[in-house]
Design a protein around this motif. Structure first.
Motif, PDB file in Angstrom:
ATOM      1  N   LEU A 192       0.849  -1.191   0.000  1.00 58.90           N
ATOM      2  CA  LEU A 192       0.000   0.000   0.000  1.00 58.90           C
ATOM      3  C   LEU A 192       0.880   1.236   0.000  1.00 58.90           C
ATOM      4  N   TYR A 225     -11.119   1.626  -5.061  1.00 61.43           N
ATOM      5  CA  TYR A 225     -10.029   1.780  -6.019  1.00 61.43           C
ATOM      6  C   TYR A 225     -10.549   1.528  -7.437  1.00 61.43           C
ATOM      7  N   ARG A 254       0.752   5.469  -0.257  1.00 56.61           N
ATOM      8  CA  ARG A 254      -0.132   6.622  -0.163  1.00 56.61           C
ATOM      9  C   ARG A 254       0.604   7.909  -0.474  1.00 56.61           C
ATOM     10  N   ASN A 255      -0.178   8.906  -0.902  1.00 61.80           N
ATOM     11  CA  ASN A 255       0.310  10.263  -1.142  1.00 61.80           C
ATOM     12  C   ASN A 255       1.425  10.329  -2.180  1.00 61.80           C
ATOM     13  N   LYS A 277      -6.773  10.276  -6.701  1.00 61.11           N
ATOM     14  CA  LYS A 277      -7.282   8.999  -7.209  1.00 61.11           C
ATOM     15  C   LYS A 277      -6.613   7.816  -6.490  1.00 61.11           C
ATOM     16  N   LYS A 278      -7.314   6.669  -6.529  1.00 59.43           N
ATOM     17  CA  LYS A 278      -6.791   5.432  -5.961  1.00 59.43           C
ATOM     18  C   LYS A 278      -6.784   4.359  -7.050  1.00 59.43           C
ATOM     19  N   TYR A 279      -5.638   3.712  -7.208  1.00 59.05           N
ATOM     20  CA  TYR A 279      -5.500   2.733  -8.282  1.00 59.05           C
ATOM     21  C   TYR A 279      -4.991   1.394  -7.736  1.00 59.05           C
ATOM     22  N   ASP A 283      -6.736   1.115   4.454  1.00 56.43           N
ATOM     23  CA  ASP A 283      -7.490   0.637   3.285  1.00 56.43           C
ATOM     24  C   ASP A 283      -7.333  -0.870   3.101  1.00 56.43           C
ATOM     25  N   LEU A 325      -1.483  -1.212  -4.228  1.00 55.46           N
ATOM     26  CA  LEU A 325      -2.548  -0.231  -4.055  1.00 55.46           C
ATOM     27  C   LEU A 325      -1.910   1.150  -4.002  1.00 55.46           C
ATOM     28  N   THR A 384      -2.342   5.294  -3.928  1.00 49.25           N
ATOM     29  CA  THR A 384      -3.166   6.475  -3.684  1.00 49.25           C
ATOM     30  C   THR A 384      -2.368   7.714  -4.060  1.00 49.25           C
ATOM     31  N   LYS A 425     -10.342  -3.881  -5.554  1.00 49.94           N
ATOM     32  CA  LYS A 425     -10.429  -3.402  -4.181  1.00 49.94           C
ATOM     33  C   LYS A 425     -11.457  -2.281  -4.098  1.00 49.94           C
TER      34      LYS A 425
END
Length: 298
Positions: A30, A78, A32-33, A119-121, A219, A147, A149, A75
């Motif tokens: 995971l 996402y 993020r940012n 967005k989240k992919y 998440d 994942l 973000t 997910k």
């Protein structure tokens, strides 16, 4: 703006047929940012590459490719990555004569486009085998999930390359506690009959911090048959901060108590503790998993 990267080295993705087996060290990662226009090299950030292990006697071609989520693999929250070209694996093809461990460097390059902000992919790394020469061999395949973000806004330019320290491990990486009574303190070490230990396998002294984190904040979904534990659960960790010398280890004392409420009897809860190394520019960590089966209602 920090990058939060959470993954569990304790969880291997595996597949096997008879005398053959394929395993990958990345189950789920995971991130993020992340920032548009930036390239993130997981081997540099995590200090470990993607490792794929093939166990068998037959010569094999091992292929690793990024692929979008298939049916049933998406997910919640996402969307499929717009282009697998964002993901690079170096190398992505290996020829082996039998049992082998291969390593690939994974990098993620986001387009310099404001439309992806917030967005989240999701994308998978598909490791699979193909038999060589004559004869019949069933192909094996395992998938690791990334994942991603993207930050909601652009970050100010920063100096230096982000990096993290992942040359450590937890032993054990996950435990199960049976017969826990709500309202009663449970000492994890006593229940499992062994120490909880952080091993610093790197070449420098490091400080580590232990925190309890809600799985929903990462998440993540709890393992099948469990649910995230109630927010009111208490954890006592000693020490919360520890400095561990290069090549040394340190034991943890962890106790927990689930609120004495009727709704917590006869439950199967899952909790996460995160061990995080010191550092700036990025927060990383390895997750320690605790599954708790509470006693039935008296």
């Amino acid at each position: 703006m920090k990058v939060l990267m959470s993954f569990a080295l304790i969880c291997f993705t595996t597949a096997g047929w008879a005398q053959e087996r394929l395993a990958s060290t990345m189950g789920e990662v995971l991130l993020r940012n992340l920032q548009p226009g930036q390239t993130y090299k997981l081997t540099s950030l995590l200090k470990v590459p993607l490792r794929v292990t093939y166990e068998g006697e037959n010569p094999m071609t091992i292929l690793i490719d990024p692929v979008p989520p298939g049916t049933g693999e998406m997910k919640e929250g996402y969307e499929a990555i717009p282009s697998t070209g964002w993901i690079a694996l170096e190398p992505g093809r290996f020829e082996v004569g039998g049992s082998s461990v291969v390593e690939s460097n994974v990098s993620i390059t986001l387009p310099d486009d404001d439309s992806i902000l917030g967005k989240k992919y999701a994308v998978y790394l598909w490791s699979r085998t193909m038999g060589q020469g004559k004869g019949f061999s069933l192909g094996l395949g395992v998938k690791s999930r990334l994942l991603i973000t993207v930050a909601g806004e652009r970050a100010l330019p920063s100096q230096g390359e982000m990096s993290s320290y992942m040359d450590f491990r937890l032993d054990p990486g996950s435990i199960q506690i049976d017969g826990a009574g709500p309202g009663k303190w449970v000492k994890l070490r006593k229940e499992i009959g062994r120490n909880l230990t952080v091993h610093n396998m790197g070449g420098r002294d490091m400080e580590f911090v232990v925190t309890q984190v809600p799985g929903s904040s990462l998440d993540m979904t709890p393992p099948s048959g469990t649910e995230w534990g109630p927010d009111g659960a208490e954890f006592k960790v000693s020490p919360v901060k520890m400095k561990i010398g290069a090549g040394k280890s340190n034991d943890l004392k962890v106790s927990m108590r689930i609120p004495d409420e009727e709704r917590h009897y006869g439950k199967r809860y899952h909790y996460l503790l995160r061990v995080t190394p010191e550092g700036t520019g990025m927060t990383s960590g390895i997750l320690f998993r605790v599954t708790v089966n509470t006693v039935p209602k008296p």
